[in-house]
Design a protein around this motif. Sequence first.
Motif, short mmCIF file in Angstrom:
data_model
loop_
_atom_site.label_atom_id
_atom_site.label_comp_id
_atom_site.label_asym_id
_atom_site.label_seq_id
_atom_site.Cartn_x
_atom_site.Cartn_y
_atom_site.Cartn_z
N GLY A 165 40.31 49.91 47.24
CA GLY A 165 39.34 48.83 47.07
C GLY A 165 38.64 48.89 45.73
O GLY A 165 38.49 47.87 45.05
N SER A 166 38.17 50.07 45.35
CA SER A 166 37.47 50.19 44.06
C SER A 166 38.41 49.88 42.90
O SER A 166 38.00 49.26 41.91
CB SER A 166 36.87 51.59 43.92
OG SER A 166 37.89 52.58 43.94
N SER A 167 39.68 50.27 43.01
CA SER A 167 40.65 49.96 41.97
C SER A 167 40.89 48.46 41.85
O SER A 167 41.00 47.91 40.74
CB SER A 167 41.98 50.67 42.25
OG SER A 167 41.83 52.07 42.20
N LEU A 168 40.96 47.77 42.98
CA LEU A 168 41.16 46.32 42.96
C LEU A 168 39.95 45.60 42.36
O LEU A 168 40.11 44.60 41.66
CB LEU A 168 41.43 45.82 44.38
CG LEU A 168 42.82 46.12 44.93
CD1 LEU A 168 42.90 45.77 46.42
CD2 LEU A 168 43.89 45.35 44.16
N ILE A 169 38.76 46.09 42.64
CA ILE A 169 37.56 45.49 42.05
C ILE A 169 37.61 45.61 40.52
O ILE A 169 37.35 44.64 39.79
CB ILE A 169 36.29 46.15 42.61
CG1 ILE A 169 36.11 45.80 44.08
CG2 ILE A 169 35.05 45.71 41.81
CD1 ILE A 169 35.00 46.56 44.78
N GLU A 170 37.94 46.79 40.04
CA GLU A 170 38.02 46.99 38.59
C GLU A 170 39.13 46.15 37.97
O GLU A 170 38.96 45.55 36.90
CB GLU A 170 38.24 48.48 38.30
CG GLU A 170 37.05 49.36 38.69
CD GLU A 170 37.38 50.84 38.65
OE1 GLU A 170 38.54 51.18 38.33
OE2 GLU A 170 36.48 51.65 38.93
#
Length: 234
Positions: free
Chosen positions: A118-123
């Motif tokens: 999830g954090s990778s997709l946000i970035e």
Amino acid sequence: MADLEALRRAALVGVALAVVIGLVATPTYLAAFGWDVEAATFVHPEAALDQGPGTSALWRWGFAGDMLFSYLLLTPLALFLHRRLRERRPWLADVGLIGALSYILIGSASAAILTHAGSSLIEAYHAAAPGDQSAILNSFHLLRDAFVFGVWQTLDGLTAGTWLLSTGSLLLAERPLIGRLLVMLGLWAWAFVAVTTISGIHSLALLGGGLTVALAIWILWFALGRRRVVPQAR
């Protein structure tokens, strides 16, 4: 007996740590969704993406905390309850332990995946060109559907419901108030899975309405039980 006491202490420490981490991680988790409780409960990607690229850190810490306080730190409690209640009905206690460990392992694994993916997709979403953002958003929805709706709200509901129902059944004679509450929460978890799977509806109204019904039945059940006991005591 010494082993049971050691498990009891470990369970208390695990629950205490879960409470402390939960008090810190829950606001962080909600902040990642702009304090939208429904969006946070059902992990709506748009709510997190609207908060900007800095949300990735809030997301990562919020989900990592959830992995600990909702799942892994409950392991000593599951082992203690199994050990303490097994002599009453071994097969039922074993079923409860299987449900508990399945809930903990499956749920924590999903939380770990959501933490990093999830954090990778946000970035990636905020670094991408506008034309590429829709594809990343679609990937985010797929991630959410697989691990939130598919695992947390389906498998977790079934396994946690099994744990609650079996533990509550074993506690009915000794602690009727808590035992009946756990039984009703277990049945509510199963019912929530069935309703959301059939209807495809994921909302706080459905979640809260079902919980309210379960608590009302629990209060009525306990009140009727007390009425049957009082005349016998006289």
